[in-house]
Write a protein that holds these residues in place. Structure first.
Motif, short mmCIF file in Angstrom:
data_model
loop_
_atom_site.label_atom_id
_atom_site.label_comp_id
_atom_site.label_asym_id
_atom_site.label_seq_id
_atom_site.Cartn_x
_atom_site.Cartn_y
_atom_site.Cartn_z
N PHE A 23 29.39 49.56 39.67
CA PHE A 23 30.57 50.41 39.76
C PHE A 23 31.71 49.64 40.42
O PHE A 23 31.50 48.79 41.29
N MET A 24 32.91 49.93 40.00
CA MET A 24 34.07 49.12 40.37
C MET A 24 34.46 49.29 41.84
O MET A 24 34.47 50.40 42.37
N SER A 25 34.77 48.16 42.47
CA SER A 25 35.31 48.15 43.82
C SER A 25 36.75 48.65 43.79
O SER A 25 37.34 48.85 42.70
N LYS A 26 37.34 48.83 44.96
CA LYS A 26 38.73 49.31 45.02
C LYS A 26 39.66 48.36 44.28
O LYS A 26 40.52 48.80 43.50
N ASP A 27 39.53 47.06 44.51
CA ASP A 27 40.42 46.09 43.87
C ASP A 27 40.28 46.13 42.35
O ASP A 27 41.28 46.13 41.62
N THR A 28 39.03 46.16 41.87
CA THR A 28 38.80 46.20 40.42
C THR A 28 39.30 47.51 39.83
O THR A 28 39.96 47.53 38.79
N TYR A 29 38.99 48.60 40.50
CA TYR A 29 39.44 49.93 40.06
C TYR A 29 40.96 49.97 39.92
O TYR A 29 41.49 50.40 38.88
N GLU A 30 41.66 49.52 40.95
CA GLU A 30 43.12 49.58 40.91
C GLU A 30 43.69 48.66 39.84
O GLU A 30 44.68 48.99 39.18
N HIS A 31 43.04 47.50 39.64
CA HIS A 31 43.51 46.57 38.62
C HIS A 31 43.35 47.17 37.22
O HIS A 31 44.24 47.04 36.37
N VAL A 32 42.23 47.84 36.99
CA VAL A 32 41.99 48.47 35.68
C VAL A 32 42.94 49.64 35.48
O VAL A 32 43.52 49.81 34.39
N VAL A 33 43.14 50.45 36.50
CA VAL A 33 44.08 51.58 36.40
C VAL A 33 45.48 51.08 36.05
O VAL A 33 46.14 51.60 35.15
N ASP A 34 45.93 50.04 36.76
CA ASP A 34 47.30 49.54 36.59
C ASP A 34 47.49 48.73 35.32
O ASP A 34 48.55 48.83 34.67
N ASN A 35 46.49 47.92 34.96
CA ASN A 35 46.68 46.91 33.92
C ASN A 35 45.77 47.04 32.70
O ASN A 35 45.95 46.33 31.72
N MET A 36 44.79 47.95 32.79
CA MET A 36 43.79 48.08 31.73
C MET A 36 43.05 46.76 31.50
O MET A 36 42.68 46.43 30.38
N ARG A 37 42.85 46.03 32.57
CA ARG A 37 42.18 44.73 32.51
C ARG A 37 41.33 44.53 33.76
O ARG A 37 41.65 45.06 34.83
N LEU A 38 40.26 43.75 33.61
CA LEU A 38 39.46 43.36 34.76
C LEU A 38 40.16 42.22 35.50
O LEU A 38 40.76 41.35 34.86
N PRO A 39 40.11 42.21 36.81
CA PRO A 39 40.71 41.09 37.55
C PRO A 39 39.90 39.82 37.34
O PRO A 39 38.71 39.86 37.04
N GLY A 40 40.55 38.68 37.49
CA GLY A 40 39.85 37.41 37.36
C GLY A 40 39.81 36.93 35.93
O GLY A 40 40.58 36.05 35.53
N ASN A 41 38.96 37.54 35.11
CA ASN A 41 38.83 37.10 33.71
C ASN A 41 39.89 37.72 32.80
O ASN A 41 40.04 37.30 31.65
N ASN A 42 40.59 38.75 33.28
CA ASN A 42 41.70 39.38 32.55
C ASN A 42 41.25 40.06 31.27
O ASN A 42 42.06 40.32 30.37
N LEU A 43 39.96 40.38 31.15
CA LEU A 43 39.46 41.05 29.95
C LEU A 43 39.96 42.49 29.88
O LEU A 43 40.05 43.19 30.90
N LEU A 44 40.26 42.94 28.67
CA LEU A 44 40.64 44.33 28.47
C LEU A 44 39.51 45.26 28.90
O LEU A 44 38.33 44.98 28.64
N PHE A 45 39.85 46.34 29.54
CA PHE A 45 38.88 47.37 29.92
C PHE A 45 39.65 48.68 29.99
O PHE A 45 40.53 48.86 30.82
#
Length: 423
Positions: free
Chosen positions: A97-119
């Motif tokens: 399950f997503m951490s705060k940083d990952t969660y916020e990155h997906v909410v804001d950008n529709m992408r995973l942080p680091g690898n920048n994959l669409l999610f």
């Protein structure tokens, strides 16, 4: 090194170079690494190139993992769907399950942080408890069965207003997804990796992505997503999708009918009843170009962003193409009846991201039934000056309840019989 350490470090150093790879029935923990577009039988690479599998091998190891838990948490059906899709690889490449940083990155950008994959949408574990701390291990249990161990790495209070505005494009409670996030989910989200122990027991059997890939041919696979019983127009739509110009029917392309059988909107037919309708239709048609499997997924009704989520998931299940229906994953206001998304918003959004995601879109045909020509496109009917025959969903449901005749051009008799016996 303890058992959790051994599991965490174990991986599967398999490289697939051919079209056919056989596996033993033994399960393993780690990721399947694809170096070819012909891994397994299906041709699509998993999202991120690796098909995650977090399941523990042996019963002894399962007991050791379960015994390491600090707390036992009973999860609901919606949460069980998310857990299952993480541990079986449906949500690859994430492993928890997503951490705060990952969660916020997906909410804001529709992408995973680091690898920048669409999610498309964040995958989170919510709780009403306020005593859970990072470092604790939670045994997640569903319907009395141990499903997974969550190693808590992060606890945080999400900005739910921002989440729903970004993901659902509205903060109105009349939207079922907004209502779920605001009123059903707890106020705290937990992030952390999962260790899979057992898959949930469900009335509808859900094959894992690896199992679905094994049954699919190494050709184009067109996914059809639905959350309702399949009627005649649906069947015509997904079988004709094989004739789309970007689908290689002549090379053996097939359709994967992959309904979501988890929680949906409040007024939808239950997953158990829908599963029965799919099974009778599968047996009736026995179409060699149509494969069936069931997805343990909880619908968000998030329109365009959920279309991306569905495409990503079906890519992990081995699909190369995805049928984007009119107003896919759309929803109406429970007060005004107005649509939250335009009829082609999901189609346009999916096309925009199709190449990057690696899944081709197949727009659904606008089919109508005519007495003269059977099912044809609405444009063709207009060109021929033929008037379509219509039966509204409201009228269909009225006839269903009243036991009145339902024309076979609209619904399969076998499906109607199941619905009348169960709804």
């Amino acid at each position: 090194m303890n058992v959790l350490g051994r599991i965490a470090r174990r991986s599967t150093p398999l490289a697939f170079a051919g079209a056919k790879v056989k596996f033993s029935s033994k399960k393993f923990v780690g990721s399947l690494v694809f170096q070819s577009t012909r891994g397994f039988a299906a041709s699509a690479q998993p999202h991120g190139g690796k098909l995650v599998n977090l399941m523990v091998d042996s019963e002894d190891e399962k007991k050791q993992v379960a015994a390491s838990a600090d707390l036992v948490i009973d999860i609901n059906e919606r949460q069980s769907c998310d857990v299952e899709l993480i541990i079986n690889g449906g949500f690859s490449p994430i492993e928890g399950f997503m951490s705060k940083d990952t969660y916020e990155h997906v909410v804001d950008n529709m992408r995973l942080p680091g690898n920048n994959l669409l999610f498309g949408l964040p995958v989170v574990f919510d709780t009403f408890r306020d005593d859970i701390k990072p470092g604790q291990k939670l045994l997640l249990r569903f319907a009395g069965k141990d499903i997974a161990l969550l190693d808590v790495e992060d606890t945080f209070k999400p900005d739910k207003v921002k989440e729903v505005k970004e993901c659902y494009r509205t903060s109105e409670l009349e939207h079922p997804g907004v209502r779920m996030v605001s009123m059903e989910r707890g106020p705290t989200y937990l992030g952390g990796k999962l260790t899979g122990l057992n898959l949930p027991d469900r009335v509808f059997p859900c094959k894992t992505p690896a199992e679905v890939r094994e049954m699919l041919p190494p050709n184009d696979v067109v996914a059809f997503q639905c959350r309702n019983p399949v009627h005649r127009a649906h069947y015509e739509l997904f079988t004709r999708a094989l004739d789309a110009p970007n689908v290689h029917k002549e090379d053996g392309a097939v359709v994967l009918v992959h309904p979501t059988c988890g929680p949906t909107q409040e007024d939808d037919i239950s997953g158990e009843v829908r599963y029965k309708t799919y099974e009778v239709l599968k047996e009736e048609k026995k179409d060699p170009s149509v494969f069936w499997a069931y997805l343990p997924y909880s619908m968000h009704m998030a329109g365009p962003r959920e279309a991306i989520q569905h495409m990503m998931i079906r890519k992990n299940y081995g699909c190369t193409h995805f049928i984007i229906g009119r107003d896919m994953a759309g929803s109406k206001s429970s007060l005004t009846g107005e649509d939250y998304y335009g009829p082609y918003d999901a189609q346009d959004f999916a096309k925009e991201h199709s190449a990057e995601l690696g899944v081709q879109t197949v727009p659904s045909l606008n089919l109508v039934y005519t007495e003269e020509e059977g099912y044809i496109t609405a444009d063709k009917a207009e060109e021929l000056g033929i008037k379509p025959v219509k039966l509204s969903g409201t009228e269909f449901r009225r006839r269903l309840r009243a036991g009145e005749d339902i024309p076979e051009w609209f619904a399969f008799k076998s499906v109607v019989e199941v619905l009348r016996a169960n709804v």
